[in-house]
Design a protein around this motif. Sequence first.
Motif, mmCIF file in Angstrom:
data_model
loop_
_atom_site.group_PDB
_atom_site.id
_atom_site.type_symbol
_atom_site.label_atom_id
_atom_site.label_comp_id
_atom_site.label_asym_id
_atom_site.label_seq_id
_atom_site.Cartn_x
_atom_site.Cartn_y
_atom_site.Cartn_z
ATOM 1 N N ILE A 237 0.838 -1.201 0.000
ATOM 2 C CA ILE A 237 0.000 0.000 0.000
ATOM 3 C C ILE A 237 0.874 1.253 0.000
ATOM 4 C CG2 ILE A 237 -1.583 1.376 1.411
ATOM 5 C CD1 ILE A 237 -2.908 -1.254 2.269
ATOM 6 N N ALA A 238 1.833 1.291 0.927
ATOM 7 C CA ALA A 238 2.695 2.472 1.049
ATOM 8 C C ALA A 238 3.511 2.703 -0.227
ATOM 9 C CB ALA A 238 3.623 2.312 2.252
ATOM 10 N N ALA A 239 4.022 1.622 -0.813
ATOM 11 C CA ALA A 239 4.849 1.758 -2.013
ATOM 12 C C ALA A 239 4.025 2.260 -3.196
ATOM 13 C CB ALA A 239 5.500 0.420 -2.354
ATOM 14 N N MET A 240 2.813 1.733 -3.365
ATOM 15 C CA MET A 240 1.980 2.183 -4.476
ATOM 16 C C MET A 240 1.537 3.629 -4.289
ATOM 17 S SD MET A 240 0.740 1.632 -7.417
ATOM 18 C CE MET A 240 0.667 -0.126 -7.792
ATOM 19 N N PHE A 254 5.980 -4.709 -11.295
ATOM 20 C CA PHE A 254 6.387 -6.025 -10.809
ATOM 21 C C PHE A 254 6.535 -5.929 -9.298
ATOM 22 C CE2 PHE A 254 10.286 -8.673 -9.756
ATOM 23 C CZ PHE A 254 9.529 -9.795 -9.416
ATOM 24 N N CYS A 255 5.696 -6.641 -8.580
ATOM 25 C CA CYS A 255 5.715 -6.636 -7.113
ATOM 26 C C CYS A 255 6.555 -7.812 -6.618
ATOM 27 C CB CYS A 255 4.300 -6.732 -6.557
ATOM 28 S SG CYS A 255 3.201 -5.404 -7.097
ATOM 29 N N SER A 260 2.613 -7.984 -1.314
ATOM 30 C CA SER A 260 2.823 -6.590 -1.721
ATOM 31 C C SER A 260 1.835 -6.209 -2.821
ATOM 32 C CB SER A 260 4.258 -6.394 -2.231
ATOM 33 O OG SER A 260 5.198 -6.612 -1.201
ATOM 34 N N LEU A 261 1.614 -7.139 -3.750
ATOM 35 C CA LEU A 261 0.672 -6.871 -4.839
ATOM 36 C C LEU A 261 -0.738 -6.662 -4.310
ATOM 37 C CD1 LEU A 261 0.458 -8.525 -8.311
ATOM 38 C CD2 LEU A 261 -1.582 -8.450 -6.866
ATOM 39 N N VAL A 282 2.162 -7.824 -11.685
ATOM 40 C CA VAL A 282 2.683 -9.184 -11.566
ATOM 41 C C VAL A 282 3.192 -9.376 -10.148
ATOM 42 C CG1 VAL A 282 4.327 -10.901 -12.402
ATOM 43 C CG2 VAL A 282 3.407 -9.206 -13.976
ATOM 44 N N GLY A 283 2.857 -10.515 -9.545
ATOM 45 C CA GLY A 283 3.325 -10.834 -8.201
ATOM 46 C C GLY A 283 4.380 -11.927 -8.213
#
Length: 348
Positions: A237-240, A254-255, A260-261, A282-283
Motif C-alpha cells: 500500500i505504502a509503495a503504491m 512487478f511486485c 505486496s501486490l 505481476v506478483g
Amino acid sequence: MDSSPSLSRPKSEPATVQDVARLAGVSPATVSRILTGSARVAEDKRRAVEAAIQKLKFRPNLSARGLRSGSTHTIGVLTQELESPYFANAVKGVDEGLTGSGYTPIVVPGHWNPDEESERVALLTARKVDALIVLGGRLSDARLAELAQQLPVATIGRRTEAAGVFSFYQDQVEGARLATAHLIALGHRRIAHIAGPSAQVDGQERKDGFMLAHRQAGLSVDPALIVEGDFMESGGIAAMESLLGAGHRFTAVFCANDQSLWGAKLVLHRRGMRVPDDLSLVGFDDLPQSKYMTPPVTAVRQHTFAMGQAAAWALLNALGREMDDPAPTVPAIQLEVRETTGPCHEPA
C-alpha cells in the motif's frame, strides 16, 4: 605399502560411524559419544571427528541414536512469520510429507531476527527434536553446518551452502526475470518495481532479476520507479501510494511478492483504477489466494508446498526410515499468467 583399510566407498553407500572412526583415529564408541553428547570427549578427538564427518559428508542415523537416547519422533520447524501465507504453505507441505511417518512437526517463529532464531533453535534442540527444518531466516550457513553435525537439517526458500544440509531453493533471479520479461513482451517500457527488503537475499535477488530482464531487452530502468517494500500488504500500500504520489509515468508494476501486490491493488481499487486496463500487475510466490482474486493474479509460482514435502522426505530418509515412495520432485520456478496483466495501451 600401506596396508590400512581403504576409506573409499561406492557413491551409493553412505559413510558409517566406523568410517568416521577410522579416519579420525578414534573408536566408534567415541564417535557415538560425540554425536549424542552423552559424555565429555577430549577436544582434540572432537576436532578430529568433526573434520572426518565433514570430509566423508557423514550424516548420522538418528534412528539408531534414538534406540539409546530415546527418539522424540518430532521434527523442529523454524519458520519466520506464523501469519505469512508463504511460510504457512511450506509448513503445510512439511506436515503432508510427514503424514503416516509417526513424526510430528513442532513449529516456532523466528521473525527474521538472528538472535530470536538462535534462541528458538536452542529450544527445539533442548526438546531433542530428531531433525530440523529452517524456512528462510538469517541463521548463517556456518551455524547450520554446526547443527547438521548434531542432527539432520534441511532449509527451504534459501540457497544454503553448508556441509550436510539439505537445501530446497528456487531461482529467485530467474523468477523475477520471467515476470519482468512478460511485461516487456506485452509492450510495457515504463515498469515500476515494488521491491522486497534490501536486507533480505530474496528481495535483492528479485530486484536483480528485474534489472536483468531490462538489460536483456536493451531497456534502461528509471531508478525513481523502484520503491522498497517489506513483503507485507501494508508495505505494498505504502509503495503504491508513493509511486502514484510522485507523479511518475508507468504502465506496469512487478511486485516482489503477492502480499505486496495485494496491498498495491487495493490502492488502485480505491482510486478507481482498473487492472489490467490502467495498470498491469505481476506478483511473486503465487500464493493460493491469488488465483481467486478479482481479477486472478499473474504471478511467479514458487513451489513452497512441494519444497516442504521434499524436505520432510529427505529428513525421514536421513533418520533411517524406510521410504516407500521416491523422493518428491520440486518443479522449476515458473510464471502463471492470469488476468492482472495485459498489453500496454500507451506509446513507448
